[in-house]
Design an enzyme around this catalytic site. Structure first.
Site, PDB file in Angstrom:
ATOM      1  CD  GLU A  62      34.301  -4.620   6.029  1.00 24.70           C
ATOM      2  OE1 GLU A  62      34.376  -4.944   4.827  1.00 24.70           O
ATOM      3  OE2 GLU A  62      34.330  -5.458   6.957  1.00 24.70           O
TER       4      GLU A  62
ATOM      5  CB  CYS B 133      30.368  -4.628   6.823  1.00 24.20           C
ATOM      6  SG  CYS B 133      31.131  -5.763   8.008  1.00 24.20           S
TER       7      CYS B 133
ATOM      8  CG  HIS C  75      32.673  -8.984   9.581  1.00 25.98           C
ATOM      9  ND1 HIS C  75      31.824  -9.160   8.511  1.00 25.98           N
ATOM     10  CD2 HIS C  75      32.612 -10.137  10.289  1.00 25.98           C
ATOM     11  CE1 HIS C  75      31.280 -10.357   8.577  1.00 25.98           C
ATOM     12  NE2 HIS C  75      31.737 -10.974   9.658  1.00 25.98           N
TER      13      HIS C  75
ATOM     14  CB  CYS D  81      29.170  -9.112   4.649  1.00 28.23           C
ATOM     15  SG  CYS D  81      29.170  -8.451   6.343  1.00 28.23           S
TER      16      CYS D  81
END
Length: 175
Positions: free
Chosen positions: A61, A92, A59, A89
């Site tokens: 992040e 993260c 992701h 999420c």
């Protein structure tokens, strides 16, 4: 820093995150971008890479945190501010806690999977030993529109594929 100056600074860095999100979209990724800064220094800018890298943890992040830790030569980023186009999420948000970031700024909420305010409240729970200052809504409309446009197009493409498959199935049955 005055509230107006902070707002301008946040918008500046969020534009960097939006640029990374657009780059991710060009690669066929979900358009999420992250920019990590300490003061006026950029440590990392990244977009989603899950499909590109065949990595469920890639992701925006996570990719940015890895790059920022390398740049800082320390996995603790206690003076860092993280700008993310969408609410992180649970994975993260947990990584942000582990990195001990000072502040998280995100554009639009993620009502389905967001773990900062929409669900779980990972960044300010009493159960963990670190809390992150959170600011929301920076360039929210632009961040939200980027995601909505992406998913609208994806659904349209999926519906076209379904229609095409149904047509092929009908053609085969009539032969």
């Amino acid at each position: 820093m005055t509230a107006a100056a902070q707002s301008e600074t946040d918008a500046h860095w969020m534009r960097q995150a939006l640029s990374a999100a657009r780059d991710a979209q060009q690669r066929g990724e979900v358009p999420v971008g992250t920019c990590i800064v300490v003061g006026d220094t950029v440590l990392a800018v990244a977009g989603n890479r899950t499909r590109t890298d065949n990595d469920a943890t890639a992701h925006a992040e996570m990719v940015a945190l890895r790059a920022a830790a390398k740049e800082a030569a320390n996995y603790r980023l206690s003076d860092a501010v993280v700008y993310s186009t969408i609410e992180p999420c649970v994975m993260c948000a947990g990584a942000l806690i582990q990195a001990r970031v000072r502040r998280l700024v995100y554009g639009a909420p993620d009502e389905r999977a967001g773990a900062v305010a929409s669900h779980f409240r990972v960044c300010d729970t009493d159960f963990l030993n670190h809390r992150i200052e959170v600011s929301t809504g920076v360039l929210a409309e632009e961040c939200r529109e980027l995601m909505q446009t992406f998913f609208r197009a994806r659904r349209k493409d999926q519906m076209s594929e379904v229609r095409s498959q149904r047509s092929e199935d009908r053609d085969q049955r009539s032969e």
